[in-house]
Scaffold this motif. Structure first.
Motif, PDB file in Angstrom:
ATOM      1  N   UNK A 197      34.869 -10.300  61.420  1.00 25.68           N
ATOM      2  CA  UNK A 197      35.067  -9.793  62.788  1.00 25.68           C
ATOM      3  C   UNK A 197      36.110  -8.672  62.781  1.00 25.68           C
ATOM      4  N   UNK A 198      37.205  -8.887  62.075  1.00 28.98           N
ATOM      5  CA  UNK A 198      38.257  -7.868  62.000  1.00 28.98           C
ATOM      6  C   UNK A 198      37.767  -6.607  61.297  1.00 28.98           C
ATOM      7  N   UNK A 199      37.008  -6.788  60.229  1.00 29.76           N
ATOM      8  CA  UNK A 199      36.458  -5.642  59.500  1.00 29.76           C
ATOM      9  C   UNK A 199      35.468  -4.873  60.374  1.00 29.76           C
ATOM     10  N   UNK A 200      34.582  -5.590  61.045  1.00 33.43           N
ATOM     11  CA  UNK A 200      33.583  -4.948  61.893  1.00 33.43           C
ATOM     12  C   UNK A 200      34.214  -4.219  63.081  1.00 33.43           C
ATOM     13  N   UNK A 201      35.368  -4.698  63.528  1.00 28.73           N
ATOM     14  CA  UNK A 201      36.082  -4.042  64.625  1.00 28.73           C
ATOM     15  C   UNK A 201      36.863  -2.818  64.132  1.00 28.73           C
ATOM     16  N   UNK A 202      36.872  -2.611  62.813  1.00 31.67           N
ATOM     17  CA  UNK A 202      37.576  -1.463  62.249  1.00 31.67           C
ATOM     18  C   UNK A 202      39.053  -1.692  62.011  1.00 31.67           C
ATOM     19  N   UNK A 203      39.474  -2.964  62.006  1.00 32.47           N
ATOM     20  CA  UNK A 203      40.893  -3.285  61.850  1.00 32.47           C
ATOM     21  C   UNK A 203      41.289  -3.663  60.436  1.00 32.47           C
ATOM     22  N   UNK A 204      40.305  -3.928  59.585  1.00 34.54           N
ATOM     23  CA  UNK A 204      40.579  -4.274  58.190  1.00 34.54           C
ATOM     24  C   UNK A 204      39.786  -3.370  57.267  1.00 34.54           C
ATOM     25  N   UNK A 205      40.431  -3.020  56.174  1.00 34.45           N
ATOM     26  CA  UNK A 205      39.743  -2.328  55.078  1.00 34.45           C
ATOM     27  C   UNK A 205      39.463  -3.381  54.025  1.00 34.45           C
ATOM     28  N   UNK A 206      38.241  -3.376  53.504  1.00 35.02           N
ATOM     29  CA  UNK A 206      37.855  -4.327  52.457  1.00 35.02           C
ATOM     30  C   UNK A 206      37.583  -3.551  51.174  1.00 35.02           C
ATOM     31  N   UNK A 207      38.204  -4.023  50.098  1.00 36.48           N
ATOM     32  CA  UNK A 207      37.998  -3.410  48.792  1.00 36.48           C
ATOM     33  C   UNK A 207      37.569  -4.500  47.827  1.00 36.48           C
ATOM     34  N   UNK A 208      36.535  -4.204  47.056  1.00 36.36           N
ATOM     35  CA  UNK A 208      36.084  -5.176  46.049  1.00 36.36           C
ATOM     36  C   UNK A 208      36.739  -4.873  44.712  1.00 36.36           C
ATOM     37  N   UNK A 209      37.194  -5.933  44.085  1.00 38.04           N
ATOM     38  CA  UNK A 209      37.791  -5.852  42.755  1.00 38.04           C
ATOM     39  C   UNK A 209      37.119  -6.940  41.927  1.00 38.04           C
ATOM     40  N   UNK A 210      36.040  -6.560  41.263  1.00 33.10           N
ATOM     41  CA  UNK A 210      35.232  -7.564  40.566  1.00 33.10           C
ATOM     42  C   UNK A 210      34.576  -8.462  41.587  1.00 33.10           C
ATOM     43  N   UNK A 211      34.846  -9.756  41.487  1.00 33.98           N
ATOM     44  CA  UNK A 211      34.263 -10.695  42.445  1.00 33.98           C
ATOM     45  C   UNK A 211      35.173 -10.946  43.645  1.00 33.98           C
ATOM     46  N   UNK A 212      36.382 -10.410  43.573  1.00 35.04           N
ATOM     47  CA  UNK A 212      37.344 -10.622  44.676  1.00 35.04           C
ATOM     48  C   UNK A 212      37.179  -9.555  45.749  1.00 35.04           C
ATOM     49  N   UNK A 213      37.504  -9.958  46.958  1.00 35.71           N
ATOM     50  CA  UNK A 213      37.562  -9.014  48.060  1.00 35.71           C
ATOM     51  C   UNK A 213      39.010  -8.964  48.529  1.00 35.71           C
ATOM     52  N   UNK A 214      39.530  -7.750  48.581  1.00 37.02           N
ATOM     53  CA  UNK A 214      40.905  -7.549  48.995  1.00 37.02           C
ATOM     54  C   UNK A 214      40.920  -6.852  50.352  1.00 37.02           C
ATOM     55  N   UNK A 215      41.829  -7.286  51.198  1.00 37.33           N
ATOM     56  CA  UNK A 215      41.888  -6.785  52.566  1.00 37.33           C
ATOM     57  C   UNK A 215      43.260  -6.200  52.868  1.00 37.33           C
ATOM     58  N   UNK A 216      43.248  -5.170  53.698  1.00 38.36           N
ATOM     59  CA  UNK A 216      44.496  -4.618  54.229  1.00 38.36           C
ATOM     60  C   UNK A 216      44.213  -4.076  55.621  1.00 38.36           C
ATOM     61  N   UNK A 217      45.242  -3.984  56.414  1.00 37.91           N
ATOM     62  CA  UNK A 217      45.105  -3.496  57.782  1.00 37.91           C
ATOM     63  C   UNK A 217      44.721  -2.028  57.798  1.00 37.91           C
ATOM     64  N   UNK A 218      43.799  -1.675  58.669  1.00 36.14           N
ATOM     65  CA  UNK A 218      43.431  -0.275  58.946  1.00 36.14           C
ATOM     66  C   UNK A 218      44.127   0.104  60.247  1.00 36.14           C
ATOM     67  N   UNK A 219      45.286   0.722  60.139  1.00 40.27           N
ATOM     68  CA  UNK A 219      46.075   1.042  61.323  1.00 40.27           C
ATOM     69  C   UNK A 219      45.339   1.996  62.259  1.00 40.27           C
ATOM     70  N   UNK A 220      44.518   2.876  61.685  1.00 40.11           N
ATOM     71  CA  UNK A 220      43.776   3.811  62.526  1.00 40.11           C
ATOM     72  C   UNK A 220      42.779   3.093  63.423  1.00 40.11           C
ATOM     73  N   UNK A 221      42.432   1.870  63.102  1.00 39.52           N
ATOM     74  CA  UNK A 221      41.533   1.093  63.953  1.00 39.52           C
ATOM     75  C   UNK A 221      42.142   0.735  65.300  1.00 39.52           C
ATOM     76  N   UNK A 222      43.461   0.817  65.383  1.00 42.51           N
ATOM     77  CA  UNK A 222      44.162   0.483  66.621  1.00 42.51           C
ATOM     78  C   UNK A 222      44.377   1.690  67.531  1.00 42.51           C
TER      79      UNK A 222
END
Length: 108
Positions: free
Chosen positions: A48-73
């Motif tokens: 939900x957060x990713x779809x709203x543009x508030x999280x960036x998702x990065x894949x690292x192998x099988x892991x998914x890493x998340x960080x805030x997308x400040x521009x989404x706000x």
């Protein structure tokens, strides 16, 4: 903006945003902060957060890493700042009027 507001209305989602505000975190480490919630539920919150543009998702192998997308706000922030700026302008006018009154009283 509607998606952003709907995303942040849920307290756990706001906490997720706080967790990844200063750096990336894996989905697993985020889920570990919510022992009372299943991992699929945390994954849904992340989606939900990713779809709203508030999280960036990065894949690292099988892991998914998340960080805030400040521009989404940006849009929601601009909306709320309109109200804040208006209130500050009213406060400034009131403070200046009070200062003029004090100056006039002192000059008497």
């Amino acid at each position: 903006m509607q998606a952003v507001l709907e995303a942040v209305v849920e307290p756990r989602r706001r906490e997720i945003l706080r967790l990844v505000r200063v750096g990336e975190a894996s989905a697993g480490s985020i889920a570990a902060h919510f022992p009372d919630v299943s991992r699929p539920t945390v994954s849904q919150h992340l989606r939900v957060l990713r779809d709203a543009g508030l999280l960036h998702e990065r894949r690292d192998g099988t892991r998914r890493l998340y960080r805030t997308r400040f521009e989404g706000f940006t849009e929601a922030r601009a909306f709320f700042e309109e109200f804040w700026d208006d209130r500050l302008a009213v406060l400034k006018v009131a403070a200046e009027a009070e200062q003029r009154r004090k100056d006039a009283d002192r000059d008497r």
